[in-house]
Design a protein around this motif. Structure first.
Motif, PDB file in Angstrom:
ATOM      1  N   ASN A 100      18.099  33.756 -11.842  1.00 54.56           N
ATOM      2  CA  ASN A 100      17.403  33.142 -12.979  1.00 54.56           C
ATOM      3  C   ASN A 100      16.763  31.810 -12.593  1.00 54.56           C
ATOM      4  O   ASN A 100      15.687  31.462 -13.089  1.00 54.56           O
ATOM      5  CB  ASN A 100      18.378  32.922 -14.142  1.00 54.56           C
ATOM      6  N   ALA A 101      17.418  31.071 -11.715  1.00 59.78           N
ATOM      7  CA  ALA A 101      16.914  29.751 -11.331  1.00 59.78           C
ATOM      8  C   ALA A 101      15.813  29.825 -10.286  1.00 59.78           C
ATOM      9  O   ALA A 101      14.813  29.104 -10.365  1.00 59.78           O
ATOM     10  CB  ALA A 101      18.067  28.889 -10.808  1.00 59.78           C
ATOM     11  N   THR A 102      15.975  30.694  -9.301  1.00 61.68           N
ATOM     12  CA  THR A 102      15.052  30.701  -8.157  1.00 61.68           C
ATOM     13  C   THR A 102      14.099  31.885  -8.119  1.00 61.68           C
ATOM     14  O   THR A 102      13.108  31.858  -7.390  1.00 61.68           O
ATOM     15  CB  THR A 102      15.841  30.702  -6.833  1.00 61.68           C
ATOM     16  N   GLY A 103      14.409  32.934  -8.889  1.00 59.94           N
ATOM     17  CA  GLY A 103      13.586  34.143  -8.843  1.00 59.94           C
ATOM     18  C   GLY A 103      13.929  35.046  -7.676  1.00 59.94           C
ATOM     19  O   GLY A 103      13.259  36.053  -7.444  1.00 59.94           O
ATOM     20  N   LEU A 104      14.992  34.689  -6.928  1.00 57.90           N
ATOM     21  CA  LEU A 104      15.398  35.465  -5.755  1.00 57.90           C
ATOM     22  C   LEU A 104      16.914  35.666  -5.747  1.00 57.90           C
ATOM     23  O   LEU A 104      17.660  34.827  -6.252  1.00 57.90           O
ATOM     24  CB  LEU A 104      15.000  34.738  -4.458  1.00 57.90           C
ATOM     25  N   LYS A 105      17.344  36.774  -5.147  1.00 56.01           N
ATOM     26  CA  LYS A 105      18.764  36.955  -4.909  1.00 56.01           C
ATOM     27  C   LYS A 105      19.182  36.032  -3.757  1.00 56.01           C
ATOM     28  O   LYS A 105      18.356  35.715  -2.901  1.00 56.01           O
ATOM     29  CB  LYS A 105      19.061  38.412  -4.552  1.00 56.01           C
ATOM     30  N   PRO A 106      20.438  35.594  -3.708  1.00 58.70           N
ATOM     31  CA  PRO A 106      20.862  34.672  -2.652  1.00 58.70           C
ATOM     32  C   PRO A 106      20.559  35.175  -1.239  1.00 58.70           C
ATOM     33  O   PRO A 106      20.111  34.403  -0.385  1.00 58.70           O
ATOM     34  CB  PRO A 106      22.367  34.544  -2.896  1.00 58.70           C
ATOM     35  N   GLN A 113      -3.225  36.881   2.985  1.00 67.08           N
ATOM     36  CA  GLN A 113      -2.807  35.524   2.669  1.00 67.08           C
ATOM     37  C   GLN A 113      -1.379  35.236   3.141  1.00 67.08           C
ATOM     38  O   GLN A 113      -1.014  34.094   3.409  1.00 67.08           O
ATOM     39  CB  GLN A 113      -2.913  35.272   1.154  1.00 67.08           C
ATOM     40  N   ARG A 114      -0.588  36.299   3.285  1.00 63.58           N
ATOM     41  CA  ARG A 114       0.801  36.052   3.681  1.00 63.58           C
ATOM     42  C   ARG A 114       0.910  35.461   5.083  1.00 63.58           C
ATOM     43  O   ARG A 114       1.943  34.916   5.442  1.00 63.58           O
ATOM     44  CB  ARG A 114       1.636  37.327   3.572  1.00 63.58           C
ATOM     45  N   TYR A 115      -0.156  35.584   5.908  1.00 65.13           N
ATOM     46  CA  TYR A 115      -0.136  34.922   7.210  1.00 65.13           C
ATOM     47  C   TYR A 115       0.079  33.415   7.053  1.00 65.13           C
ATOM     48  O   TYR A 115       0.628  32.754   7.929  1.00 65.13           O
ATOM     49  CB  TYR A 115      -1.466  35.110   7.950  1.00 65.13           C
ATOM     50  N   TYR A 116      -0.402  32.860   5.922  1.00 64.72           N
ATOM     51  CA  TYR A 116      -0.410  31.409   5.704  1.00 64.72           C
ATOM     52  C   TYR A 116       0.684  30.959   4.730  1.00 64.72           C
ATOM     53  O   TYR A 116       0.822  29.776   4.444  1.00 64.72           O
ATOM     54  CB  TYR A 116      -1.769  30.986   5.150  1.00 64.72           C
ATOM     55  N   HIS A 117       1.423  31.922   4.215  1.00 63.47           N
ATOM     56  CA  HIS A 117       2.400  31.630   3.168  1.00 63.47           C
ATOM     57  C   HIS A 117       3.541  30.768   3.716  1.00 63.47           C
ATOM     58  O   HIS A 117       4.062  31.019   4.789  1.00 63.47           O
ATOM     59  CB  HIS A 117       2.971  32.943   2.621  1.00 63.47           C
ATOM     60  N   LYS A 118       3.916  29.743   2.963  1.00 59.12           N
ATOM     61  CA  LYS A 118       5.076  28.921   3.285  1.00 59.12           C
ATOM     62  C   LYS A 118       6.069  29.053   2.137  1.00 59.12           C
ATOM     63  O   LYS A 118       5.692  28.955   0.967  1.00 59.12           O
ATOM     64  CB  LYS A 118       4.687  27.454   3.481  1.00 59.12           C
ATOM     65  N   PHE A 119       7.315  29.279   2.487  1.00 60.68           N
ATOM     66  CA  PHE A 119       8.341  29.426   1.465  1.00 60.68           C
ATOM     67  C   PHE A 119       8.641  28.071   0.840  1.00 60.68           C
ATOM     68  O   PHE A 119       9.077  27.138   1.526  1.00 60.68           O
ATOM     69  CB  PHE A 119       9.610  30.021   2.070  1.00 60.68           C
ATOM     70  N   THR A 120       8.387  27.956  -0.447  1.00 62.22           N
ATOM     71  CA  THR A 120       8.641  26.711  -1.175  1.00 62.22           C
ATOM     72  C   THR A 120       9.623  27.012  -2.309  1.00 62.22           C
ATOM     73  O   THR A 120       9.226  27.506  -3.363  1.00 62.22           O
ATOM     74  CB  THR A 120       7.334  26.123  -1.753  1.00 62.22           C
ATOM     75  N   PRO A 121      10.903  26.754  -2.100  1.00 61.61           N
ATOM     76  CA  PRO A 121      11.926  27.071  -3.096  1.00 61.61           C
ATOM     77  C   PRO A 121      11.660  26.394  -4.444  1.00 61.61           C
ATOM     78  O   PRO A 121      11.175  25.267  -4.489  1.00 61.61           O
ATOM     79  CB  PRO A 121      13.215  26.548  -2.467  1.00 61.61           C
ATOM     80  N   ARG A 122      11.978  27.086  -5.491  1.00 61.22           N
ATOM     81  CA  ARG A 122      11.862  26.519  -6.835  1.00 61.22           C
ATOM     82  C   ARG A 122      13.067  25.615  -7.078  1.00 61.22           C
ATOM     83  O   ARG A 122      14.212  26.052  -7.025  1.00 61.22           O
ATOM     84  CB  ARG A 122      11.830  27.659  -7.869  1.00 61.22           C
ATOM     85  N   LEU A 123      12.807  24.331  -7.353  1.00 60.33           N
ATOM     86  CA  LEU A 123      13.889  23.355  -7.494  1.00 60.33           C
ATOM     87  C   LEU A 123      13.949  22.704  -8.867  1.00 60.33           C
ATOM     88  O   LEU A 123      14.909  21.990  -9.172  1.00 60.33           O
ATOM     89  CB  LEU A 123      13.730  22.250  -6.433  1.00 60.33           C
ATOM     90  N   ASN A 124      12.953  22.946  -9.696  1.00 58.86           N
ATOM     91  CA  ASN A 124      12.879  22.258 -11.000  1.00 58.86           C
ATOM     92  C   ASN A 124      13.376  23.143 -12.137  1.00 58.86           C
ATOM     93  O   ASN A 124      12.872  23.073 -13.253  1.00 58.86           O
ATOM     94  CB  ASN A 124      11.443  21.813 -11.272  1.00 58.86           C
ATOM     95  N   HIS A 125      14.380  23.956 -11.875  1.00 59.49           N
ATOM     96  CA  HIS A 125      14.864  24.923 -12.865  1.00 59.49           C
ATOM     97  C   HIS A 125      15.914  24.361 -13.808  1.00 59.49           C
ATOM     98  O   HIS A 125      16.223  24.958 -14.833  1.00 59.49           O
ATOM     99  CB  HIS A 125      15.420  26.156 -12.151  1.00 59.49           C
ATOM    100  N   GLY A 126      16.523  23.200 -13.462  1.00 58.16           N
ATOM    101  CA  GLY A 126      17.470  22.554 -14.379  1.00 58.16           C
ATOM    102  C   GLY A 126      18.915  22.981 -14.234  1.00 58.16           C
ATOM    103  O   GLY A 126      19.779  22.484 -14.968  1.00 58.16           O
ATOM    104  N   ASP A 127      19.206  23.908 -13.309  1.00 61.22           N
ATOM    105  CA  ASP A 127      20.599  24.339 -13.096  1.00 61.22           C
ATOM    106  C   ASP A 127      21.161  23.543 -11.914  1.00 61.22           C
ATOM    107  O   ASP A 127      20.934  23.874 -10.754  1.00 61.22           O
ATOM    108  CB  ASP A 127      20.635  25.842 -12.798  1.00 61.22           C
ATOM    109  N   ASP A 128      21.932  22.492 -12.219  1.00 63.45           N
ATOM    110  CA  ASP A 128      22.421  21.587 -11.179  1.00 63.45           C
ATOM    111  C   ASP A 128      23.347  22.286 -10.185  1.00 63.45           C
ATOM    112  O   ASP A 128      23.348  21.955  -8.994  1.00 63.45           O
ATOM    113  CB  ASP A 128      23.143  20.400 -11.812  1.00 63.45           C
ATOM    114  N   THR A 129      24.142  23.226 -10.663  1.00 65.01           N
ATOM    115  CA  THR A 129      25.057  23.943  -9.769  1.00 65.01           C
ATOM    116  C   THR A 129      24.288  24.722  -8.720  1.00 65.01           C
ATOM    117  O   THR A 129      24.607  24.683  -7.524  1.00 65.01           O
ATOM    118  CB  THR A 129      25.953  24.907 -10.572  1.00 65.01           C
ATOM    119  N   ILE A 130      23.251  25.423  -9.147  1.00 66.32           N
ATOM    120  CA  ILE A 130      22.434  26.201  -8.221  1.00 66.32           C
ATOM    121  C   ILE A 130      21.612  25.276  -7.340  1.00 66.32           C
ATOM    122  O   ILE A 130      21.422  25.543  -6.145  1.00 66.32           O
ATOM    123  CB  ILE A 130      21.522  27.177  -8.978  1.00 66.32           C
TER     124      ILE A 130
END
Length: 322
Positions: A243-249, A189-206
């Motif tokens: 915490n906001a995105t589930g990923l390190k920068p 399935q990773r052949y078709y995977h598109k990176f979709t960042p998590r944006l609805n976490h509520g941390d405005d700074t991040i």
């Protein structure tokens, strides 16, 4: 010799994808016909089961939870369905899911201690709902014996092929692929995977930092510089970003670059070396290594698979520039 009958229950619940429901029914009936022609003593008996009329005396070898458009239902399935799934599973019935069906199996407690997959676009939602369950969305199908999960909406085909192979012979699967004119080789399935960042976490700074990264991902970006931009200490930045995105920068930036690389490979004939430099890499080999690790294909193989897919059939004889 009497034929071995394989009873398969296709559960019809709110929002079930009808192409999966009836497509699997036809696929198994076709597999039965091929078994007869090849002298394989197996008969597949698919039956569509309405989730409102579940029978406690059902005697199934496999029951399948298929893709659903009804998010409200697959997130909070009817208690009666969950109880029935558990009772059938305890009898020895294999539970198989496709796409959002994994949510129902997880809610029933059938994925505890097991690895599973679902549609790559549902990854964040699944992890937030069931953080303790091991999710591998790079896989298109994961067979854990008593539970089988498959990924995207059309992976009901992969699930069907898996079950045909499990209960009959590989020759049956090969003939089924020939008749359906479908490639039955294993996919990821990773052949078709598109990176979709998590944006609805509520941390405005991040979130502001994510917007910045979305347009500056090709630049040299250090943790020190990002921390200064966010007015945070490096340690606080790393913690809040994860915490906001589930990923390190650093991984987040890498994913942005890989996704942009995919977009360019799919839609342009730009040489890979040129793409690599535009992504901020000093050499094409560095990006190629990262790309293979993330996508499971070389850049060349990815372009051959997806660049032509975007062209009309009459234009596909001339492939992309390399």
């Amino acid at each position: 010799m009497a034929d071995k009958k394989i009873k398969l229950g296709l559960i019809h619940y709110p929002g079930t994808l009808r192409s999966a429901l009836y497509g699997l029914e036809e696929l198994f009936l076709m597999a039965s016909q091929i078994c007869t022609e090849q002298g394989v003593n197996v008969v597949f008996e698919p039956q569509i089961i309405d989730s409102h009329t579940l029978r406690s005396d059902a005697n199934l070898d496999v029951l399948m939870l298929l893709p659903s458009y009804d998010e409200e239902f697959y997130i909070n399935p009817a208690p009666e369905l969950l109880d029935w799934l558990n009772s059938q599973h305890k009898k020895g019935t294999i539970v198989a899911t496709t796409c959002a069906g994994a949510f129902i199996a997880a809610r029933a407690g059938l994925l505890e201690g097991k690895a599973c997959t679902t549609h790559w676009k549902l990854e964040n939602q699944f992890k937030e709902t069931f953080p303790h369950i091991t999710l591998k969305t790079g896989e298109i199908i994961i067979n854990q014996g008593d539970v089988i999960t498959s990924g995207g909406m059309m992976s009901w085909l992969d699930l069907g092929f898996e079950l045909v192979t499990l209960y009959s012979k590989s020759s049956v699967l090969r003939e089924l692929g020939h008749i359906l004119v479908i490639d039955t080789s294993q996919r990821e399935q990773r052949y078709y995977h598109k990176f979709t960042p998590r944006l609805n976490h509520g941390d405005d700074t991040i979130l502001n930092l994510q917007h910045y990264l979305g347009t500056h991902y090709q630049e040299h970006l250090s943790i020190t510089m990002l921390a200064e931009k966010a007015c945070l200490s490096e340690r606080t930045l790393q913690r809040r970003f994860f915490n906001a995105t589930g990923l390190k920068p650093t991984r987040y930036i890498q994913n942005l670059r890989i996704q942009k690389t995919c977009d360019l490979l799919e839609t342009t004939s730009q040489p890979f070396e040129s793409i690599a430099y535009s992504m901020g890499y000093q050499s094409a080999s560095a990006l190629r290594k990262r790309f293979i690790e993330e996508m499971g294909l070389t850049p060349k193989a990815f372009r051959e698979r997806f660049y032509l897919a975007n062209k009309p059939y009459h234009e596909k004889e001339s492939g992309p520039l390399t």
